[in-house]
Design an enzyme around this catalytic site. Structure first.
Site, mmCIF file in Angstrom:
data_model
loop_
_atom_site.group_PDB
_atom_site.id
_atom_site.type_symbol
_atom_site.label_atom_id
_atom_site.label_comp_id
_atom_site.label_asym_id
_atom_site.label_seq_id
_atom_site.Cartn_x
_atom_site.Cartn_y
_atom_site.Cartn_z
ATOM 1 N N THR A 1 -23.427 -24.948 -6.922
ATOM 2 C CA THR A 1 -22.667 -25.280 -5.710
ATOM 3 C C THR A 1 -22.998 -24.292 -4.609
ATOM 4 O O THR A 1 -23.206 -23.112 -4.874
ATOM 5 C CB THR A 1 -21.157 -25.187 -6.007
ATOM 6 O OG1 THR A 1 -20.865 -25.979 -7.160
ATOM 7 C CG2 THR A 1 -20.330 -25.693 -4.839
ATOM 8 N N GLY A 2 -23.019 -24.769 -3.369
ATOM 9 C CA GLY A 2 -23.151 -23.862 -2.233
ATOM 10 C C GLY A 2 -24.301 -24.197 -1.316
ATOM 11 O O GLY A 2 -25.079 -25.121 -1.561
ATOM 12 N N SER A 3 -24.434 -23.408 -0.261
ATOM 13 C CA SER A 3 -25.414 -23.705 0.784
ATOM 14 C C SER A 3 -26.859 -23.550 0.296
ATOM 15 O O SER A 3 -27.737 -24.335 0.677
ATOM 16 C CB SER A 3 -25.165 -22.806 1.999
ATOM 17 O OG SER A 3 -25.139 -21.439 1.612
ATOM 18 N N ASP B 1 -28.343 -22.145 -9.615
ATOM 19 C CA ASP B 1 -27.142 -21.895 -8.815
ATOM 20 C C ASP B 1 -27.340 -20.637 -7.981
ATOM 21 O O ASP B 1 -28.217 -19.818 -8.264
ATOM 22 C CB ASP B 1 -25.915 -21.749 -9.724
ATOM 23 C CG ASP B 1 -24.606 -22.018 -8.994
ATOM 24 O OD1 ASP B 1 -24.639 -22.293 -7.785
ATOM 25 O OD2 ASP B 1 -23.546 -21.942 -9.641
ATOM 26 N N ALA C 1 -25.416 -17.221 -5.773
ATOM 27 C CA ALA C 1 -24.476 -16.139 -6.067
ATOM 28 C C ALA C 1 -23.993 -15.545 -4.750
ATOM 29 O O ALA C 1 -24.693 -15.615 -3.739
ATOM 30 C CB ALA C 1 -25.136 -15.056 -6.917
ATOM 31 N N ASP C 2 -22.797 -14.993 -4.787
ATOM 32 C CA ASP C 2 -22.274 -14.313 -3.602
ATOM 33 C C ASP C 2 -22.740 -12.859 -3.574
ATOM 34 O O ASP C 2 -22.906 -12.280 -2.503
ATOM 35 C CB ASP C 2 -20.740 -14.390 -3.593
ATOM 36 C CG ASP C 2 -20.266 -15.842 -3.532
ATOM 37 O OD1 ASP C 2 -20.638 -16.533 -2.573
ATOM 38 O OD2 ASP C 2 -19.552 -16.279 -4.452
ATOM 39 N N LYS D 1 -19.635 -14.832 -8.315
ATOM 40 C CA LYS D 1 -19.748 -16.212 -7.847
ATOM 41 C C LYS D 1 -18.334 -16.769 -7.646
ATOM 42 O O LYS D 1 -17.375 -16.216 -8.133
ATOM 43 C CB LYS D 1 -20.496 -17.073 -8.878
ATOM 44 C CG LYS D 1 -21.946 -16.645 -9.048
ATOM 45 C CD LYS D 1 -22.660 -17.317 -10.203
ATOM 46 C CE LYS D 1 -22.522 -18.818 -10.255
ATOM 47 N NZ LYS D 1 -22.873 -19.475 -8.990
ATOM 48 N N GLU E 1 -18.924 -23.846 -12.876
ATOM 49 C CA GLU E 1 -20.223 -23.173 -12.887
ATOM 50 C C GLU E 1 -20.416 -22.398 -14.183
ATOM 51 O O GLU E 1 -21.493 -22.404 -14.773
ATOM 52 C CB GLU E 1 -20.315 -22.224 -11.675
ATOM 53 C CG GLU E 1 -20.454 -22.970 -10.355
ATOM 54 C CD GLU E 1 -20.314 -22.086 -9.126
ATOM 55 O OE1 GLU E 1 -20.612 -22.579 -8.025
ATOM 56 O OE2 GLU E 1 -19.908 -20.912 -9.257
ATOM 57 N N LYS F 1 -27.847 -10.957 -0.465
ATOM 58 C CA LYS F 1 -26.905 -10.997 -1.587
ATOM 59 C C LYS F 1 -27.106 -9.868 -2.601
ATOM 60 O O LYS F 1 -26.279 -9.678 -3.490
ATOM 61 C CB LYS F 1 -27.013 -12.351 -2.314
ATOM 62 C CG LYS F 1 -26.782 -13.575 -1.425
ATOM 63 C CD LYS F 1 -25.388 -13.594 -0.840
ATOM 64 C CE LYS F 1 -25.017 -14.927 -0.214
ATOM 65 N NZ LYS F 1 -25.835 -15.308 0.926
#
Length: 218
Positions: free
Chosen positions: A28-30, A81, A83-84, A94, A103, A121
């Site tokens: 999920t995510g940009s 995926d 990660a933040d 995440k 996730e 990141k």
């Protein structure tokens, strides 16, 4: 090169890990949205995907990629995926998009976890990004008190309900020097569904989008 262009570099580079006739785990995510765009270019060569969020599921279906229920699939070759935050040991934070529990489930059934990030990141110590914790609604205040005991400053993410019907506490001001131990400690609190620390199951491959293209660490 913009941050979004670096995300795109990482997303498209992950395509090399997708095997023919496989079912692909999709996060999920940009950054993952760029990977989904890339995946659509080879959709006839794969069976489909298992998705970690309603948002990714909608995008996959919109692009004509079949989405399987996680319960229908015993294992996945790869899970891609973002990660933040990620450290040099490939431990991650995440859950900025509130999909951390799904996730974590998709990561658990995957042989290889491909983490795709832009170069903003990477960190030495996890915790500058607020650590998300998914919590059963009735336990929110109790869990918050327990997180304070662990040294954090939890804040209720107002107006957010996860795809599982739960709430998110974002834990600020934590320096997470031992991510695996912290993951165990937070997961042991009654009412916690899961914490957004991916250390017990970290990344196997990290693809970083940089101004000079994608850097792959296997």
């Amino acid at each position: 090169m913009t941050q979004d262009e670096m995300k795109k570099e990482a997303g498209w580079a992950a395509l090399k890990y997708v095997e023919k006739d496989s079912i692909v785990g999709v996060g999920t995510g940009s950054t993952v949205n760029h990977f989904i765009d890339a995946l659509a270019t080879i959709k006839d060569d794969i069976k489909g995907a298992v998705s970690s969020s309603e948002a990714s599921t909608a995008k996959l279906k919109e692009l004509g990629i079949e989405v399987f229920d996680c319960n229908e699939v015993a294992r996945l070759d790869v899970y891609v995926d973002g990660a933040d935050e990620i450290n040099s040991y490939r431990d991650m934070i995440k859950g900025g998009g509130a999909a951390l529990t799904r996730e974590k489930i998709v990561a658990a059934i995957s042989d290889k976890f491909i983490c795709i990030v832009d170069d903003t990141k990477a960190v030495d110590i996890l915790g500058q990004f607020p650590l998300p914790v998914e919590v059963i609604p009735m336990a929110r205040s109790y869990v918050a008190r327990e997180l304070v005991k662990l040294g954090g400053d939890p804040a209720y993410r107002e107006g957010v309900v996860t795809d599982n019907g739960n709430v998110i506490l974002d834990v600020h001001n934590m320096q997470i020097s031992n991510p695996k131990e912290m993951e165990r400690s937070i997961n042991a609190i009654a009412g916690v569904v899961t914490v957004g620390l991916f250390a017990a199951r970290g990344a196997d491959v990290v693809i970083t989008g940089t101004p000079n293209g994608a850097k792959i660490e296997e």
